[in-house]
Design a protein around this motif. Structure first.
Motif, short mmCIF file in Angstrom:
data_model
loop_
_atom_site.label_atom_id
_atom_site.label_comp_id
_atom_site.label_asym_id
_atom_site.label_seq_id
_atom_site.Cartn_x
_atom_site.Cartn_y
_atom_site.Cartn_z
N ALA A 160 0.82 -1.21 0.00
CA ALA A 160 0.00 0.00 0.00
C ALA A 160 0.85 1.26 0.00
CB ALA A 160 -0.93 -0.01 1.20
N VAL A 161 1.97 1.22 0.73
CA VAL A 161 2.84 2.39 0.78
C VAL A 161 3.47 2.63 -0.59
CG1 VAL A 161 4.96 3.32 1.77
CG2 VAL A 161 3.29 2.19 3.24
N ARG A 162 3.97 1.59 -1.20
CA ARG A 162 4.56 1.75 -2.53
C ARG A 162 3.53 2.27 -3.53
NH1 ARG A 162 7.26 -3.31 -3.75
NH2 ARG A 162 5.28 -4.06 -4.56
N ALA A 163 2.29 1.80 -3.41
CA ALA A 163 1.23 2.28 -4.29
C ALA A 163 0.96 3.76 -4.05
CB ALA A 163 -0.04 1.46 -4.07
N ALA A 164 1.05 4.19 -2.78
CA ALA A 164 0.84 5.61 -2.47
C ALA A 164 1.92 6.47 -3.10
CB ALA A 164 0.80 5.81 -0.96
N PHE A 165 3.15 5.99 -3.13
CA PHE A 165 4.23 6.73 -3.79
C PHE A 165 3.94 6.89 -5.28
CE2 PHE A 165 7.35 4.84 -0.45
CZ PHE A 165 7.01 5.83 0.45
N ARG A 166 3.54 5.81 -5.91
CA ARG A 166 3.27 5.86 -7.35
C ARG A 166 2.08 6.76 -7.65
NH1 ARG A 166 5.33 1.26 -10.13
NH2 ARG A 166 4.28 2.09 -11.97
N THR A 167 1.07 6.72 -6.78
CA THR A 167 -0.10 7.57 -6.99
C THR A 167 0.28 9.05 -6.92
OG1 THR A 167 -1.61 5.91 -6.10
CG2 THR A 167 -2.38 8.19 -6.08
N ARG A 168 1.08 9.40 -5.91
CA ARG A 168 1.51 10.79 -5.79
C ARG A 168 2.42 11.19 -6.94
NH1 ARG A 168 -0.03 15.73 -4.48
NH2 ARG A 168 1.71 16.97 -5.26
N LEU A 169 3.28 10.29 -7.36
CA LEU A 169 4.21 10.58 -8.44
C LEU A 169 3.47 10.97 -9.71
CD1 LEU A 169 7.26 10.59 -9.09
CD2 LEU A 169 6.99 8.22 -9.84
N ALA A 170 2.30 10.40 -9.92
CA ALA A 170 1.54 10.66 -11.14
C ALA A 170 1.07 12.11 -11.25
CB ALA A 170 0.33 9.72 -11.21
N VAL A 171 1.00 12.81 -10.09
CA VAL A 171 0.50 14.19 -10.11
C VAL A 171 1.51 15.19 -9.56
CG1 VAL A 171 -1.90 13.45 -9.96
CG2 VAL A 171 -0.62 13.88 -7.85
N GLU A 172 2.67 14.73 -9.12
CA GLU A 172 3.65 15.60 -8.47
C GLU A 172 4.36 16.49 -9.49
OE1 GLU A 172 5.66 17.77 -6.30
OE2 GLU A 172 4.57 16.25 -5.15
N PRO A 173 4.30 17.83 -9.30
CA PRO A 173 4.93 18.72 -10.27
C PRO A 173 6.39 19.05 -9.98
CG PRO A 173 3.62 20.00 -8.73
CD PRO A 173 3.44 18.56 -8.35
N ASP A 174 6.82 18.91 -8.72
CA ASP A 174 8.17 19.33 -8.32
C ASP A 174 9.18 18.22 -8.63
OD1 ASP A 174 10.54 19.70 -6.60
OD2 ASP A 174 9.41 21.37 -5.75
N PRO A 175 10.20 18.49 -9.44
CA PRO A 175 11.13 17.43 -9.82
C PRO A 175 11.92 16.85 -8.65
CG PRO A 175 11.92 19.56 -10.60
CD PRO A 175 10.51 19.76 -10.13
N VAL A 176 12.24 17.66 -7.64
CA VAL A 176 12.98 17.14 -6.49
C VAL A 176 12.08 16.25 -5.65
CG1 VAL A 176 14.29 17.74 -4.42
CG2 VAL A 176 14.58 19.08 -6.50
N VAL A 177 10.82 16.62 -5.49
CA VAL A 177 9.88 15.76 -4.77
C VAL A 177 9.66 14.47 -5.55
CG1 VAL A 177 7.60 15.55 -3.75
CG2 VAL A 177 8.76 17.75 -3.73
N ARG A 178 9.60 14.57 -6.87
CA ARG A 178 9.46 13.36 -7.69
C ARG A 178 10.67 12.43 -7.47
NH1 ARG A 178 5.99 13.07 -11.82
NH2 ARG A 178 7.44 11.93 -13.14
N ALA A 179 11.84 13.01 -7.37
CA ALA A 179 13.03 12.21 -7.09
C ALA A 179 12.91 11.53 -5.73
CB ALA A 179 14.27 13.09 -7.14
N ALA A 180 12.35 12.25 -4.73
CA ALA A 180 12.15 11.65 -3.41
C ALA A 180 11.21 10.46 -3.48
CB ALA A 180 11.58 12.70 -2.45
N LEU A 181 10.16 10.57 -4.26
CA LEU A 181 9.20 9.48 -4.38
C LEU A 181 9.84 8.26 -5.06
CD1 LEU A 181 6.17 11.68 -5.41
CD2 LEU A 181 6.34 10.36 -3.29
N VAL A 182 10.74 8.50 -6.00
CA VAL A 182 11.44 7.39 -6.65
C VAL A 182 12.38 6.71 -5.66
CG1 VAL A 182 13.14 6.79 -8.42
CG2 VAL A 182 11.22 8.30 -8.98
N LEU A 183 13.13 7.49 -4.90
CA LEU A 183 14.03 6.90 -3.91
C LEU A 183 13.25 6.16 -2.83
CD1 LEU A 183 16.67 9.75 -3.52
CD2 LEU A 183 17.08 7.46 -4.44
N ALA A 184 12.12 6.72 -2.41
CA ALA A 184 11.30 6.05 -1.41
C ALA A 184 10.75 4.74 -1.95
CB ALA A 184 10.15 6.97 -0.99
N THR A 185 10.35 4.74 -3.21
CA THR A 185 9.88 3.51 -3.84
C THR A 185 10.99 2.47 -3.88
OG1 THR A 185 8.31 4.74 -5.21
CG2 THR A 185 8.88 2.53 -5.94
N ALA A 186 12.20 2.90 -4.20
CA ALA A 186 13.33 1.97 -4.24
C ALA A 186 13.63 1.43 -2.84
CB ALA A 186 14.56 2.66 -4.82
#
Length: 343
Positions: free
Chosen positions: A210-236
């Motif tokens: 569920a947590v990984r899914a939440a990262f992917r869900t937020r990534l789909a709408v996240e406009p900030d590139p640094v926050v997007r990078a955080a979501l990718v690292l969190a997913t990893a």
């Protein structure tokens, strides 16, 4: 030495030094995993700090006072959340773990003036030995031990002699129990809150994904590139604890995708290297060499993974690249000047 052995906050540590079996403390009053699991929901919600046995763990009184000051609006610098982070930096997590449920509730309170400070510290006890760690074997690593797994040797002991693995497991249990409070912070208006929420959630047990899914869900709408990078690292990071080959493949696709922001591609390259033992391909080397500018390295210091990985003379991104792709290169000479620029 006699005073140390008679100190009730160090009773378990002293007994272990004297030859007691660690197993004899499992589930007892000095087992921080059991203590955290036993904090009543009403005590967390009502900040009933007197219900928590802070006195059983080294420096517990300081942590209790810090939580109280932070909750009531006291200065977070030195007297609030900074105490928790400072103790973790000094490798004393057992008492700091007890603050985690309360820090999360402060962070979730959108009216609290120090919510960002509380959230930034909430996940510190959930990671051991992560300052300056940037190797492929250790970056993004936290072990998915069961709550009462006695095999803590991989984490060793804290400076007090307390088993560090117990503290880390307890902190992860506390964060896992409060994922419902942390997940909405991924949508917070403040980018720093979104980043730190991802950093905290990455340590949660995620057996149902569920947590990984939440990262992917937020990534789909996240406009900030640094926050997007955080979501990718969190997913990893959560994928490293809970392997999922399709996600590893997806992360590889992110660093190969030229339409992605450079910060995202760099984060994905780092994440993928930590999820596989395959040699780094030539196109990954080329991607990193092209994208890892000094300006971007400094921008990515906003990511706690990078900020904590860095050294006195290196940004976290530069250190990760060197450790992950060029592990035989020596570390740069340390700088004694605290204002020494990181390159």
């Amino acid at each position: 030495m006699d005073a140390w052995r008679s100190d009730p906050t160090l009773a378990m540590c002293a007994a272990l030094v004297d030859g007691a079996e660690l197993s004899s403390f499992v589930g007892g009053p000095f087992d921080v995993r059991a203590v955290v699991a036993g904090i009543r929901p009403e005590a967390k919600a009502g900040f009933l700090l007197d219900e928590v046995p802070w006195e059983h763990f080294p420096q517990g009184h300081r942590v209790k006072e810090a939580v109280h000051l932070l909750h009531t609006g006291g200065s977070p610098a030195g007297t609030g959340a900074g105490i928790v982070g400072g103790m973790c930096a000094n490798d004393m997590r057992a008492a700091a773990v007890l603050a985690v449920p309360f820090l999360i509730r402060i962070a979730a309170d959108t009216r609290h003036p120090h919510r960002a400070n509380a959230l930034a510290e909430a996940s510190a006890p959930a990671r051991a030995r992560y300052f300056g760690i940037a190797s492929r074997d250790e970056l993004l690593l936290h072990r998915a031990n069961t709550p009462y797994d006695d095999h803590y040797d991989n984490y060793g002991v804290e400076v007090t002699g307390y088993p560090a693995g117990w503290s880390v497991a307890a902190a992860r249990t506390a964060i896992t129990a409060d994922t419902a409070l942390l997940q909405p912070l991924l949508d917070d208006p403040e980018p720093a809150i979104r980043i730190d929420a991802a950093y905290a959630l990455a340590t949660a047990a995620d057996h149902e994904h569920a947590v990984r899914a939440a990262f992917r869900t937020r990534l789909a709408v996240e406009p900030d590139p640094v926050v997007r990078a955080a979501l990718v690292l969190a997913t990893a990071e959560t994928t490293r604890a809970h392997p999922h080959p399709p996600t590893s493949t997806w992360i590889r696709e992110q660093w190969q995708d030229r339409t992605q922001a450079p910060e995202v591609r760099l984060a994905a390259a780092i994440g993928w290297l930590c999820l596989t033992d395959q040699p780094a391909p030539d196109d990954l080397h080329a991607t990193v060499d092209h994208l890892a500018t000094d300006e971007r390295a400094h921008a990515m210091e906003a990511l706690p993974w990078m900020a904590f990985a860095g050294g006195s003379r290196e940004t976290g991104l530069r250190r990760c690249i060197r450790k992950l792709l060029h592990p035989k290169q020596p570390d740069p000479a340390d700088c004694d000047d605290p204002w020494c620029p990181r390159h």
